[in-house]
Design a protein around this motif. Sequence first.
Motif, mmCIF file in Angstrom:
data_model
loop_
_atom_site.group_PDB
_atom_site.id
_atom_site.type_symbol
_atom_site.label_atom_id
_atom_site.label_comp_id
_atom_site.label_asym_id
_atom_site.label_seq_id
_atom_site.Cartn_x
_atom_site.Cartn_y
_atom_site.Cartn_z
ATOM 1 N N CYS A 71 0.811 -1.216 0.000
ATOM 2 C CA CYS A 71 0.000 0.000 0.000
ATOM 3 C C CYS A 71 0.847 1.271 0.000
ATOM 4 C CB CYS A 71 -0.950 -0.007 1.187
ATOM 5 S SG CYS A 71 -0.146 -0.160 2.794
ATOM 6 N N HIS A 72 2.052 1.210 0.545
ATOM 7 C CA HIS A 72 2.902 2.393 0.577
ATOM 8 C C HIS A 72 4.111 2.247 -0.344
ATOM 9 C CE1 HIS A 72 0.448 3.868 3.812
ATOM 10 N NE2 HIS A 72 0.752 2.846 4.587
ATOM 11 N N GLY A 73 4.087 1.249 -1.238
ATOM 12 C CA GLY A 73 5.225 1.043 -2.131
ATOM 13 C C GLY A 73 6.397 0.428 -1.390
ATOM 14 N N GLY A 74 7.579 0.519 -2.002
ATOM 15 C CA GLY A 74 8.769 0.017 -1.342
ATOM 16 C C GLY A 74 9.339 -1.222 -1.995
ATOM 17 N N GLU A 75 9.820 -2.143 -1.163
ATOM 18 C CA GLU A 75 10.535 -3.315 -1.651
ATOM 19 C C GLU A 75 9.934 -4.601 -1.102
ATOM 20 O OE1 GLU A 75 14.929 -1.191 -2.056
ATOM 21 O OE2 GLU A 75 14.575 -2.632 -0.431
ATOM 22 N N ALA A 76 10.150 -5.672 -1.836
ATOM 23 C CA ALA A 76 9.799 -7.017 -1.382
ATOM 24 C C ALA A 76 11.074 -7.831 -1.315
ATOM 25 C CB ALA A 76 8.807 -7.670 -2.342
ATOM 26 N N VAL A 77 11.264 -8.551 -0.220
ATOM 27 C CA VAL A 77 12.448 -9.379 -0.034
ATOM 28 C C VAL A 77 12.042 -10.836 -0.119
ATOM 29 C CG1 VAL A 77 14.339 -9.999 1.510
ATOM 30 C CG2 VAL A 77 13.548 -7.628 1.402
ATOM 31 N N LEU A 78 12.700 -11.572 -1.009
ATOM 32 C CA LEU A 78 12.420 -12.994 -1.208
ATOM 33 C C LEU A 78 13.738 -13.746 -1.344
ATOM 34 C CD1 LEU A 78 10.579 -11.173 -3.464
ATOM 35 C CD2 LEU A 78 9.269 -13.285 -3.413
ATOM 36 N N ASP A 79 13.684 -15.062 -1.157
ATOM 37 C CA ASP A 79 14.905 -15.822 -1.411
ATOM 38 C C ASP A 79 15.082 -15.991 -2.916
ATOM 39 O OD1 ASP A 79 14.809 -18.922 -2.239
ATOM 40 O OD2 ASP A 79 12.981 -18.475 -1.118
ATOM 41 N N GLN A 80 16.317 -16.138 -3.346
ATOM 42 C CA GLN A 80 16.642 -16.089 -4.772
ATOM 43 C C GLN A 80 16.069 -17.258 -5.558
ATOM 44 O OE1 GLN A 80 20.901 -16.027 -4.829
ATOM 45 N NE2 GLN A 80 21.135 -18.175 -4.239
ATOM 46 N N GLU A 81 15.660 -18.323 -4.884
ATOM 47 C CA GLU A 81 15.084 -19.472 -5.573
ATOM 48 C C GLU A 81 13.564 -19.532 -5.432
ATOM 49 O OE1 GLU A 81 16.798 -21.432 -7.472
ATOM 50 O OE2 GLU A 81 18.723 -20.519 -6.970
ATOM 51 N N ALA A 82 12.964 -18.524 -4.843
ATOM 52 C CA ALA A 82 11.524 -18.545 -4.565
ATOM 53 C C ALA A 82 10.698 -18.549 -5.844
ATOM 54 C CB ALA A 82 11.145 -17.345 -3.709
ATOM 55 N N HIS A 83 9.597 -19.268 -5.812
ATOM 56 C CA HIS A 83 8.682 -19.301 -6.946
ATOM 57 C C HIS A 83 8.136 -17.910 -7.230
ATOM 58 C CE1 HIS A 83 5.180 -20.582 -9.387
ATOM 59 N NE2 HIS A 83 5.926 -21.635 -9.657
ATOM 60 N N MET A 84 7.863 -17.131 -6.193
ATOM 61 C CA MET A 84 7.344 -15.779 -6.386
ATOM 62 C C MET A 84 8.346 -14.883 -7.102
ATOM 63 S SD MET A 84 5.245 -14.847 -2.889
ATOM 64 C CE MET A 84 4.896 -13.177 -3.471
ATOM 65 N N ALA A 85 9.636 -15.139 -6.898
ATOM 66 C CA ALA A 85 10.662 -14.321 -7.541
ATOM 67 C C ALA A 85 10.919 -14.747 -8.972
ATOM 68 C CB ALA A 85 11.962 -14.386 -6.735
ATOM 69 N N ASN A 86 10.903 -16.051 -9.231
ATOM 70 C CA ASN A 86 11.314 -16.561 -10.535
ATOM 71 C C ASN A 86 10.170 -16.884 -11.488
ATOM 72 O OD1 ASN A 86 14.183 -16.582 -10.008
ATOM 73 N ND2 ASN A 86 13.792 -18.257 -8.593
ATOM 74 N N SER A 87 8.978 -17.125 -10.962
ATOM 75 C CA SER A 87 7.851 -17.483 -11.819
ATOM 76 C C SER A 87 6.652 -16.548 -11.662
ATOM 77 C CB SER A 87 7.396 -18.924 -11.523
ATOM 78 O OG SER A 87 8.429 -19.852 -11.807
ATOM 79 N N ALA A 134 8.760 -12.464 1.893
ATOM 80 C CA ALA A 134 8.011 -13.670 1.505
ATOM 81 C C ALA A 134 8.830 -14.920 1.795
ATOM 82 C CB ALA A 134 7.646 -13.618 0.026
ATOM 83 N N ILE A 135 8.153 -15.936 2.311
ATOM 84 C CA ILE A 135 8.756 -17.237 2.606
ATOM 85 C C ILE A 135 7.959 -18.297 1.864
ATOM 86 C CG2 ILE A 135 9.548 -18.785 4.422
ATOM 87 C CD1 ILE A 135 8.947 -16.552 6.439
ATOM 88 N N GLU A 136 8.620 -19.307 1.341
ATOM 89 C CA GLU A 136 7.958 -20.386 0.619
ATOM 90 C C GLU A 136 8.187 -21.727 1.319
ATOM 91 O OE1 GLU A 136 8.367 -22.702 -3.682
ATOM 92 O OE2 GLU A 136 9.066 -20.628 -3.508
ATOM 93 N N THR A 137 7.098 -22.420 1.661
ATOM 94 C CA THR A 137 7.217 -23.746 2.255
ATOM 95 C C THR A 137 5.982 -24.584 1.913
ATOM 96 O OG1 THR A 137 7.751 -24.951 4.290
ATOM 97 C CG2 THR A 137 6.176 -23.156 4.506
ATOM 98 N N SER A 138 6.145 -25.857 1.464
ATOM 99 C CA SER A 138 7.431 -26.431 1.127
ATOM 100 C C SER A 138 8.035 -25.685 -0.061
ATOM 101 C CB SER A 138 7.288 -27.915 0.788
ATOM 102 O OG SER A 138 6.535 -28.102 -0.400
ATOM 103 N N HIS A 139 9.363 -25.834 -0.248
ATOM 104 C CA HIS A 139 10.080 -25.014 -1.216
ATOM 105 C C HIS A 139 10.291 -25.802 -2.505
ATOM 106 C CE1 HIS A 139 13.057 -22.340 -2.959
ATOM 107 N NE2 HIS A 139 12.778 -21.453 -2.006
ATOM 108 N N ASN A 140 9.642 -25.326 -3.567
ATOM 109 C CA ASN A 140 9.637 -26.038 -4.843
ATOM 110 C C ASN A 140 11.041 -26.237 -5.397
ATOM 111 O OD1 ASN A 140 9.141 -27.042 -7.391
ATOM 112 N ND2 ASN A 140 7.694 -25.468 -7.980
ATOM 113 N N ALA A 141 11.786 -25.146 -5.596
ATOM 114 C CA ALA A 141 13.091 -25.221 -6.243
ATOM 115 C C ALA A 141 14.114 -25.963 -5.399
ATOM 116 C CB ALA A 141 13.604 -23.815 -6.560
ATOM 117 N N ALA A 142 13.875 -26.043 -4.097
ATOM 118 C CA ALA A 142 14.779 -26.764 -3.207
ATOM 119 C C ALA A 142 14.360 -28.222 -3.049
ATOM 120 C CB ALA A 142 14.843 -26.072 -1.850
#
Length: 343
Positions: A71-87, A134-142
């Motif tokens: 809602c206020h803009g900014g940044e999102a932090v994710l792990d480099q293998e996260a589905h949200m980051a890569n797909s 963002a956290i992903e579990t279970s982790h697809n790419a891992a």
Amino acid sequence: MIDLRSDTVTRPTEAMWDAMRNASLGDDTLEGDATVQALEQEAATLLGKEDALFVCSGTMGNAIATLVHACHGGEAVLDQEAHMANSEGGGVSRLAGLFCRTIPSHRGEMNLEVLSDAIRSGYSRYGEPTAMVAIETSHNAAGGCVQSLDYLAQVASVAHERGAAVHLDGARLFNAAVALGIDARDIAQHGDSVTFCLSKGLSAPMGSILLGSREFIERARTFRRTIGGGLRQAGIMAAAGLVALRTMPARLAEDHRRTLLLWERLRNSALVEAGQYPPQTNILRLAVPSGKAENHVRQLALHGIAIRASGPCALRLVVHRHIDDAAIDAVSHAFEALAGCDR
């Protein structure tokens, strides 16, 4: 065909078909649908959240969550293998307008010191505040790895200390809970918002659930309509989702057992490198010589085995309720045959 491409290929159970045939047909965007409301309420209660929203897919749920948190803009932090980051990067950057920062991870867990340094608590000359982690579990790419509750708690603590929300991408949340031997709510408690899929290991034909506070879900409903997710006679799909939620998590341990069995059969194969760590859930990733992955996919298809390549040097196999012990035997024999031809 033995289809190991994903656990999304599962078919509805007979109980799901019966529920769909007898479902209510209210309009979920007008007066609402009783079956959708029942599904949302049951999911919220089960996971210990105030409210829930039925959405078309996990990707849609993650995108809506990102829109609410941004809602206020900014940044999102994710792990480099996260589905949200890569797909699903379009949901984070193009829709929500958040700059995506990725953190190195090992088996799905980000380095906590790097994460702590990456989260911005306010504006600076270098960037805007962090809106969400963002956290992903279970982790697809891992390979279906499951993060510990201690790790989830530490991520939430670091994020909240700096004013950032935590979104839990739990596409296979119930697989993670079964692997840890705990209730799904024990994982969900560490996310300000949570998604999980009904259409993966739970075998429903479509749909996911987004959960959070009442205020969060109230805003999420608006964003669902904004991105074209308003549903009409959604009770048909929600009815299958209710059956899935009530009956399918208990059998996921069978998928995990068969995935481990397949890993044990293949880890010494001359064809692949099955990895140092045994699988925790229902995803098995196999390393193969560079450039061989697509060829292996084609050759296994000739044996009636459908799998997917993950880049040029890896294969992904996902076990689900249509894969029985006989199918595991057939897949093992097909790999043996292919290894013999590859020599």
